[in-house]
Design an enzyme around this catalytic site. Structure first.
Site, PDB file in Angstrom:
ATOM      1  N   GLN A 181       4.576   5.005   1.898  1.00  0.00           N
ATOM      2  CA  GLN A 181       4.397   3.607   2.293  1.00  0.00           C
ATOM      3  C   GLN A 181       5.688   2.791   2.169  1.00  0.00           C
ATOM      4  O   GLN A 181       5.685   1.591   2.396  1.00  0.00           O
ATOM      5  CB  GLN A 181       3.256   2.957   1.518  1.00  0.00           C
ATOM      6  CG  GLN A 181       3.514   2.695   0.047  1.00  0.00           C
ATOM      7  CD  GLN A 181       2.250   2.204  -0.666  1.00  0.00           C
ATOM      8  OE1 GLN A 181       1.325   2.974  -0.922  1.00  0.00           O
ATOM      9  NE2 GLN A 181       2.197   0.922  -0.988  1.00  0.00           N
ATOM     10  N   LYS A 214      -3.149 -10.461  -3.529  1.00  0.00           N
ATOM     11  CA  LYS A 214      -1.727 -10.721  -3.251  1.00  0.00           C
ATOM     12  C   LYS A 214      -1.321  -9.933  -2.006  1.00  0.00           C
ATOM     13  O   LYS A 214      -0.578 -10.411  -1.163  1.00  0.00           O
ATOM     14  CB  LYS A 214      -0.831 -10.340  -4.429  1.00  0.00           C
ATOM     15  CG  LYS A 214       0.627 -10.737  -4.153  1.00  0.00           C
ATOM     16  CD  LYS A 214       1.531 -10.420  -5.305  1.00  0.00           C
ATOM     17  CE  LYS A 214       1.845  -8.955  -5.375  1.00  0.00           C
ATOM     18  NZ  LYS A 214       2.657  -8.477  -4.238  1.00  0.00           N
ATOM     19  N   HIS A 265      -2.889  -6.468 -12.558  1.00  0.00           N
ATOM     20  CA  HIS A 265      -3.588  -5.168 -12.572  1.00  0.00           C
ATOM     21  C   HIS A 265      -4.671  -5.159 -13.647  1.00  0.00           C
ATOM     22  O   HIS A 265      -5.774  -4.662 -13.442  1.00  0.00           O
ATOM     23  CB  HIS A 265      -2.610  -4.031 -12.909  1.00  0.00           C
ATOM     24  CG  HIS A 265      -1.575  -3.763 -11.870  1.00  0.00           C
ATOM     25  ND1 HIS A 265      -0.234  -3.927 -12.113  1.00  0.00           N
ATOM     26  CD2 HIS A 265      -1.679  -3.313 -10.603  1.00  0.00           C
ATOM     27  CE1 HIS A 265       0.449  -3.592 -11.039  1.00  0.00           C
ATOM     28  NE2 HIS A 265      -0.396  -3.227 -10.094  1.00  0.00           N
TER      29      HIS A 265
HETATM   30  O1  PAF Z   1      -1.103  -2.102  -3.794  1.00  0.00           O
HETATM   31  C1  PAF Z   1      -0.599  -1.054  -4.242  1.00  0.00           C
HETATM   32  O2  PAF Z   1      -0.180  -0.972  -5.385  1.00  0.00           O
HETATM   33  C2  PAF Z   1      -0.498   0.162  -3.346  1.00  0.00           C
HETATM   34  O3  PAF Z   1      -0.256  -0.215  -2.035  1.00  0.00           O
HETATM   35  C3  PAF Z   1      -1.715   1.104  -3.439  1.00  0.00           C
HETATM   36  C4  PAF Z   1      -2.989   0.421  -2.971  1.00  0.00           C
HETATM   37  C5  PAF Z   1      -1.889   1.561  -4.880  1.00  0.00           C
HETATM   38  C6  PAF Z   1      -1.498   2.332  -2.568  1.00  0.00           C
HETATM   39  O4  PAF Z   1      -0.366   3.038  -2.939  1.00  0.00           O
END
Ligand code: PAF
Length: 281
Positions: free
Chosen positions: A60, A150, A36
């Protein structure tokens, strides 16, 4: 560095900033790691201000236990971001700030990209990703948003989302960062025991072996080789291995010269689901 928990105040702050330059955006689910940080640093290098969102998006997740156990370390995340040089705004909302009425996802047609690999194994996952990325981009209105490779399938889907919804944002994919043993950096790695962490290196080793043998070995033989490698290691359970066309993400049965291919793996170390991928040609 300012932390906003409500979109109204974030939007207000950004509306004055918009006049002074480019906004970069790094959406995350927190539990930040160097992968990140590399996205944030790239964004800082290319923009005047970077917004980092930290939000574990419920729509998700197709598995409630995975959602509950997803690592949440907001204080550590903020300390990490404070160490970086450049102007950063953090958006750290509650679920109700982004899902006012119902915690549900919009249904998307991403031209078939959503039906491959992760889409097959995590039903509705990409509807959730599309819903939240669209909401966040409409709030932050960045010039450029940064995503890690990734989640290569996610990156392709976000590009498609932006074109379907005509969102005026540039999407940039960034290379995978790896641990010393080759394991792709991931927030989920925080849930691995020391032993699982070491054993999970089989994912990278196998992808690398596939890459080296790709030009001289048939896809069928590579599929067999990967299945064997995982059978030899009972601690990692292979969910899928696929060699897919990089553009369509469709499973490749045989190679054609003009196409670009990538190998994809999803595997479980105990309860922890890990994914990784590697370009092959
Ligand atoms: O890759 C992620 O961390 C998540 O899928 C995202 C893009 C922040 C969406 O919640």
């Amino acid at each position: 560095m300012v932390v906003y928990t409500q979109k109204e105040t974030l939007v207000q702050a950004l509306s004055s900033t918009k006049k002074i330059g480019k906004i970069g955006f790094v959406p995350t689910m927190g539990a930040l790691h160097n992968g990140h940080i590399s996205l944030v640093n790239k964004a800082l290098g290319e923009n005047n201000l970077v917004v980092v969102s930290i939000f574990v998006n419920p729509t998700q997740f197709n598995n409630n236990s995975d959602l509950q156990k997803y690592p949440r370390t907001p204080d550590d995340d903020i300390s990490l971001l404070k160490k970086l040089k450049g102007e950063i705004i953090v958006y750290l909302p509650e679920v109700s700030d982004l899902y006012e009425d119902a915690v549900s996802a919009k249904h998307y047609n991403f031209g078939g990209l959503e039906n491959e690999m992760e889409g097959k194994h995590r039903k509705g996952h990409f509807d959730g990703v599309g819903t939240i990325v669209s909401k966040l981009i409409k709030i932050v209105k960045p010039d450029t948003a940064y995503f890690g490779e990734k989640d290569f399938q996610q990156l392709q889907i976000v590009k498609k989302l932006v074109s379907i919804e005509n969102l005026p944002v540039n999407i940039v994919g960034c290379p995978i960062l790896r641990e010393k043993n080759g394991l792709a950096m991931s927030s989920r790695n925080k849930r691995l025991t020391a032993k699982q962490f070491e054993e999970a290196a089989i994912i990278y080793r196998t992808l690398n072996e596939v890459r080296k043998k790709f030009s001289t070995t048939s896809i069928a033989d590579l599929n067999t080789l990967v299945a064997e490698r995982f059978l030899q290691n009972p601690h990692l359970k292979l969910e899928y291995f696929e060699i897919a066309n990089e553009k369509t993400l469709k499973t490749a049965k045989r190679k054609t010269k003009a196409s670009k291919y990538r190998a994809f793996i999803a595997a479980f170390a105990g309860e922890v689901r890990l994914i990784d991928n590697m370009p092959l040609n």
